[in-house]
Motif scaffolding. Structure first.
Motif, PDB file in Angstrom:
ATOM      1  N   ALA A 153       0.897  -1.173   0.061  1.00  0.00           N
ATOM      2  CA  ALA A 153      -0.114   0.124  -0.078  1.00  0.00           C
ATOM      3  C   ALA A 153       0.840   1.285  -0.239  1.00  0.00           C
ATOM      4  O   ALA A 153       0.537   2.186   0.720  1.00  0.00           O
ATOM      5  CB  ALA A 153      -0.829   0.063   1.204  1.00  0.00           C
ATOM      6  N   GLY A 154       1.989   1.356  -0.473  1.00  0.00           N
ATOM      7  CA  GLY A 154       2.851   2.186  -0.605  1.00  0.00           C
ATOM      8  C   GLY A 154       2.665   3.485  -1.500  1.00  0.00           C
ATOM      9  O   GLY A 154       1.914   3.282  -2.561  1.00  0.00           O
ATOM     10  N   ALA A 155       2.871   4.701  -1.199  1.00  0.00           N
ATOM     11  CA  ALA A 155       2.678   5.715  -2.022  1.00  0.00           C
ATOM     12  C   ALA A 155       3.302   6.019  -3.173  1.00  0.00           C
ATOM     13  O   ALA A 155       2.799   6.546  -4.167  1.00  0.00           O
ATOM     14  CB  ALA A 155       2.947   7.030  -1.224  1.00  0.00           C
ATOM     15  N   GLY A 156       4.491   5.018  -3.399  1.00  0.00           N
ATOM     16  CA  GLY A 156       5.074   4.928  -4.747  1.00  0.00           C
ATOM     17  C   GLY A 156       4.463   4.037  -5.655  1.00  0.00           C
ATOM     18  O   GLY A 156       4.676   4.115  -6.894  1.00  0.00           O
ATOM     19  N   ASP A 157       3.279   3.513  -5.395  1.00  0.00           N
ATOM     20  CA  ASP A 157       2.615   2.546  -6.611  1.00  0.00           C
ATOM     21  C   ASP A 157       2.061   3.376  -7.358  1.00  0.00           C
ATOM     22  O   ASP A 157       2.249   3.033  -8.660  1.00  0.00           O
ATOM     23  CB  ASP A 157       1.539   1.705  -5.617  1.00  0.00           C
ATOM     24  CG  ASP A 157       2.142   0.529  -4.721  1.00  0.00           C
ATOM     25  OD1 ASP A 157       3.075   0.471  -4.635  1.00  0.00           O
ATOM     26  OD2 ASP A 157       1.285   0.346  -4.128  1.00  0.00           O
ATOM     27  N   GLY A 158       1.414   4.551  -7.148  1.00  0.00           N
ATOM     28  CA  GLY A 158       0.824   5.499  -8.229  1.00  0.00           C
ATOM     29  C   GLY A 158       2.086   6.025  -9.070  1.00  0.00           C
ATOM     30  O   GLY A 158       1.906   6.207 -10.380  1.00  0.00           O
ATOM     31  N   ALA A 159       3.037   6.248  -8.420  1.00  0.00           N
ATOM     32  CA  ALA A 159       4.105   6.777  -9.205  1.00  0.00           C
ATOM     33  C   ALA A 159       4.771   5.874 -10.195  1.00  0.00           C
ATOM     34  O   ALA A 159       5.094   6.214 -11.161  1.00  0.00           O
ATOM     35  CB  ALA A 159       5.052   7.419  -8.257  1.00  0.00           C
ATOM     36  N   ARG A 160       4.796   4.728  -9.917  1.00  0.00           N
ATOM     37  CA  ARG A 160       5.445   3.497 -10.707  1.00  0.00           C
ATOM     38  C   ARG A 160       4.636   3.515 -11.777  1.00  0.00           C
ATOM     39  O   ARG A 160       5.010   3.138 -12.897  1.00  0.00           O
ATOM     40  CB  ARG A 160       5.631   2.270  -9.680  1.00  0.00           C
ATOM     41  CG  ARG A 160       6.836   2.214  -8.891  1.00  0.00           C
ATOM     42  CD  ARG A 160       6.844   1.013  -8.000  1.00  0.00           C
ATOM     43  NE  ARG A 160       7.326   0.123  -9.139  1.00  0.00           N
ATOM     44  CZ  ARG A 160       8.633  -0.484  -9.280  1.00  0.00           C
ATOM     45  NH1 ARG A 160       9.781   0.153  -8.958  1.00  0.00           N
ATOM     46  NH2 ARG A 160       8.999  -1.514 -10.134  1.00  0.00           N
ATOM     47  N   ARG A 161       3.344   3.252 -11.605  1.00  0.00           N
ATOM     48  CA  ARG A 161       2.342   3.126 -12.600  1.00  0.00           C
ATOM     49  C   ARG A 161       2.265   4.181 -13.784  1.00  0.00           C
ATOM     50  O   ARG A 161       2.440   3.976 -14.847  1.00  0.00           O
ATOM     51  CB  ARG A 161       0.671   3.056 -12.076  1.00  0.00           C
ATOM     52  CG  ARG A 161      -0.091   2.826 -12.996  1.00  0.00           C
ATOM     53  CD  ARG A 161      -1.473   2.197 -12.648  1.00  0.00           C
ATOM     54  NE  ARG A 161      -2.023   1.835 -13.571  1.00  0.00           N
ATOM     55  CZ  ARG A 161      -2.869   2.462 -14.600  1.00  0.00           C
ATOM     56  NH1 ARG A 161      -2.661   3.800 -14.651  1.00  0.00           N
ATOM     57  NH2 ARG A 161      -3.769   1.795 -15.449  1.00  0.00           N
ATOM     58  N   ALA A 162       2.437   5.354 -13.035  1.00  0.00           N
ATOM     59  CA  ALA A 162       2.493   6.864 -13.828  1.00  0.00           C
ATOM     60  C   ALA A 162       3.953   6.569 -14.806  1.00  0.00           C
ATOM     61  O   ALA A 162       3.773   7.028 -16.046  1.00  0.00           O
ATOM     62  CB  ALA A 162       2.683   7.986 -13.133  1.00  0.00           C
ATOM     63  N   ALA A 163       4.737   6.353 -14.113  1.00  0.00           N
ATOM     64  CA  ALA A 163       6.293   6.180 -15.036  1.00  0.00           C
ATOM     65  C   ALA A 163       6.059   4.982 -16.213  1.00  0.00           C
ATOM     66  O   ALA A 163       6.628   5.450 -17.204  1.00  0.00           O
ATOM     67  CB  ALA A 163       7.296   5.808 -13.798  1.00  0.00           C
ATOM     68  N   GLY A 164       5.551   4.025 -15.800  1.00  0.00           N
ATOM     69  CA  GLY A 164       5.174   3.010 -16.789  1.00  0.00           C
ATOM     70  C   GLY A 164       4.348   3.555 -18.059  1.00  0.00           C
ATOM     71  O   GLY A 164       4.687   3.291 -19.023  1.00  0.00           O
TER      72      GLY A 164
END
Length: 192
Positions: A153-164
């Motif tokens: 549930a980390g906040a970085g999940d959305g950032a990783r998806r956006a980068a992808g």
């Protein structure tokens, strides 16, 4: 496009019944089970199947031989990674006179290969070489799986998806620019 023959690349068992040009040329790297052939015949649609490695595809020759000189409209659904790039190269080599339209649903960006990518100059202008290209293709998978942190549930999940998603868009923008340079009017649209 009413007079065009539709070439369906990576056709698999057959195209959707909603597409109704007067003929299809179905291309694939393997010969699938032909359950849909009966349905196409019932619709009165002429079609031919060809087994070919897409990297060897010559659309101008296909137009002369299989489409009886009519212009082609190329449709490719789920043409993975480098296969999409080979299809774009084939359309560009034939040109807008032989191939009136290219409609492609790109996928599996992580399977793109620098050697097959049609617009390496696009990446080179951004200062990226083969190593960075491979990293971008690997990161493109984050758009779908979110990377290793997706289960948490980390906040970085959305950032990783956006980068992808940005990596996928970068690859597709280079592809679109390639088609524009070949004389095609090109637009990227999001399929949901």
């Amino acid at each position: 496009l009413a007079r065009a023959a539709l070439t369906a690349q990576r056709a698999g068992p057959g195209p959707a019944g909603a597409l109704r040009p007067d003929s299809f040329v179905l291309l694939d790297v393997y010969m699938p089970r032909k359950k849909e052939d009966k349905r196409l015949r019932a619709l009165g649609v002429g079609f031919a199947r060809h087994k070919i490695g897409i990297e060897h595809l010559d659309l101008a020759a296909l137009r002369r031989e299989a489409a009886r000189g009519r212009p082609l409209a190329v449709s490719a659904n789920h043409l993975c990674g480098a296969a999409a790039d080979y299809a774009l190269r084939a359309a560009a080599a034939a040109g807008p006179r032989d191939v009136e339209a290219v409609v492609m649903s790109t996928c599996c960006h992580h399977r793109c290969a620098y050697e097959a990518y049609p617009n390496r100059a696009f990446f080179e202008a951004l200062g990226f070489g083969p190593d960075e290209f491979r990293q971008i293709t690997r990161m493109s998978s984050w758009a779908v799986d979110g990377g290793p942190a997706a289960a948490g549930a980390g906040a970085g999940d959305g950032a990783r998806r956006a980068a992808g998603l940005m990596c996928k868009r970068l690859l597709d923008t280079g592809r679109a620019d390639f088609l524009r340079a070949q004389g095609y009017d090109c637009e990227l649209v999001e399929c949901v």
